[in-house]
Design an enzyme around this catalytic site. Sequence first.
Site, PDB file in Angstrom:
ATOM      1  N   CYS A  30       3.764   5.328  -1.051  1.00 59.68           N
ATOM      2  CA  CYS A  30       4.381   6.118   0.025  1.00 59.68           C
ATOM      3  C   CYS A  30       3.414   7.197   0.526  1.00 59.68           C
ATOM      4  O   CYS A  30       3.065   8.113  -0.214  1.00 59.68           O
ATOM      5  CB  CYS A  30       5.675   6.726  -0.536  1.00 59.68           C
ATOM      6  SG  CYS A  30       6.320   8.124   0.378  1.00 59.68           S
ATOM      7  N   CYS A  33       4.644  10.802   0.494  1.00 61.31           N
ATOM      8  CA  CYS A  33       4.748  11.249  -0.907  1.00 61.31           C
ATOM      9  C   CYS A  33       3.412  11.796  -1.393  1.00 61.31           C
ATOM     10  O   CYS A  33       3.361  12.780  -2.131  1.00 61.31           O
ATOM     11  CB  CYS A  33       5.172  10.096  -1.819  1.00 61.31           C
ATOM     12  SG  CYS A  33       6.786   9.414  -1.441  1.00 61.31           S
TER      13      CYS A  33
END
Length: 106
Positions: A30, A33
């Site tokens: 991600c 993230c």
Amino acid sequence: MALEITDANFEELVLKSDKPVLVDFWAEWCGPCRMVGPVVEELAKEYEGKAIVGKVNVDHNSEISAQFGIRNIPTLLVFKNGEIVDKQVGAVPKSVLAGKLDNQLG
């Protein structure tokens, strides 16, 4: 360093904590993230002794992720006394997350 929170230790580290807890739900693949990750690490250092800061890898801990309905990552939840008191979905500046913790330290 941010604690690694898992399905196995979640109750002990988060729900039973006597301090506010910031939990970052993330995954290695991600992009956003990876932007939030260093911020979470900085917060872990800055709030040491005052709050607990941890990370849950959603790919390895599906039980907790499902329990809290994590659909988008990063999702950051703030717990106090075992209850969710704040939530942030998506990457945000450090000041936003620090403010959420500060609100619980009051």
